[in-house]
Design an enzyme around this catalytic site. Structure first.
Site, mmCIF file in Angstrom:
data_model
loop_
_atom_site.group_PDB
_atom_site.id
_atom_site.type_symbol
_atom_site.label_atom_id
_atom_site.label_comp_id
_atom_site.label_asym_id
_atom_site.label_seq_id
_atom_site.Cartn_x
_atom_site.Cartn_y
_atom_site.Cartn_z
ATOM 1 N N PRO A 87 0.819 -1.219 0.000
ATOM 2 C CG PRO A 87 -0.642 -1.495 1.786
ATOM 3 C CD PRO A 87 0.650 -2.002 1.225
ATOM 4 C CD GLU A 114 4.374 -11.690 8.814
ATOM 5 O OE1 GLU A 114 4.161 -11.685 10.020
ATOM 6 O OE2 GLU A 114 4.408 -12.711 8.132
ATOM 7 N NE ARG A 151 -8.373 -6.271 -20.591
ATOM 8 C CZ ARG A 151 -8.531 -5.100 -21.195
ATOM 9 N NH1 ARG A 151 -7.675 -4.113 -20.987
ATOM 10 N NH2 ARG A 151 -9.539 -4.891 -22.023
ATOM 11 C CG ASP A 165 -9.998 -1.412 -22.569
ATOM 12 O OD1 ASP A 165 -10.896 -2.048 -23.143
ATOM 13 O OD2 ASP A 165 -8.892 -1.894 -22.277
#
Ligand code: 4GY
Length: 242
Positions: A87, A114, A151, A165
């Site tokens: 993160p 962790e 993809r 897209d």
């Protein structure tokens, strides 16, 4: 052919992913080669430990350097881009996915439960987050990166089918419809049944602009609008004021 090596303590999490749909077909076609490595196999003690308590004290455990980096050494080569999922990384985007298609070899490191010993980062080229939330491990995140990149590789899906897209041109996708022309009283917009290709193109562009304006105005913030787009934006704003 792109190669992707994934380092994880839970290789079983990738089973369904690697054997389903477009990823399965891309592997069969030789568009991508994907290997998952269990770095617990590189632990030396009889408990196969991969983590230990943090220096300085505190809650939880920390993934240690040795098993993970010994595993990394067995897969790394001169072409490899080593990616750490966390993160704390740069937020993943369609642009990053496109940029990663230029690499020959990705190595993706997944932690679980962790944090990583900070010294692991000395061996990492890039740290990527898939969004501002905390998962139990980097496995799902590594699948997100692998899926979005694979993809886009030549031969993975019908050529040009990703040029429409959402995000590929910085706008959200326009609304789509298929048969029947009327379902439970809800009709398909007339223009789409007209066969008038120029009118359809314009309608779709306007719908994309309107949807982006209403749902994701942040995406329009520093967009260089074409003349046609600027005119459609004025129409959209006028219609919304009524
Ligand atoms: N968000 N983007 C993410 C994540 C789990 C504790 C470090 C994310 O990429 N990875 O939430 N990962 C944590 C779990 C160790 C990774």
């Amino acid at each position: 052919m792109m190669k992707i090596d994934i380092l994880s303590l839970f290789p079983e999490m990738f089973e369904g992913f690697l054997h389903t749909s477009i990823i399965k077909r891309a592997i069969e076609k030789g568009v991508v080669e994907i290997h998952v490595h269990d770095f617990r196999e590189f632990a030396h003690d009889r408990h196969k430990s991969v983590d230990d308590t943090p220096y300085g004290g505190g809650q939880g455990m920390v993934l240690m350097c040795q098993p993970l980096l010994d595993c990394l050494k067995t897969v790394v080569d001169k072409d490899a881009l080593v990616i750490l999922m966390s993160p704390q990384g740069q937020t993943f985007s369609q642009k990053m996915a496109v940029d990663l298609t230029n690499e020959k070899h990705l190595i993706i490191i997944c932690g679980h439960y962790e944090g990583f010993d900070e010294r692991i980062r000395d061996y990492v080229d890039m740290e990527i987050s898939i969004g501002d939330y905390v998962l139990t491990g980097g496995e799902l995140s590594s699948m997100v990166i692998t899926d979005a990149v694979t993809r886009l590789l030549h031969g993975a899906i019908r050529e040009a089918s990703h040029e429409d897209d959402s995000f590929s041109d910085g706008l959200l996708e326009y609304p789509q419809y298929t048969k029947p022309a009327e379902y439970d009283g809800a009709k398909v917009p007339e223009v789409l049944l007209s066969g008038h290709h120029e009118n359809i193109r314009k309608w779709r562009l306007k719908q994309s602009l309107k949807r982006t304006y209403l749902r994701r105005p942040d995406l329009l913030r520093d967009r260089a609008f074409t003349k046609e787009e600027a005119k459609l934006m004025e129409e959209i704003q006028a219609e919304l004021e009524k």
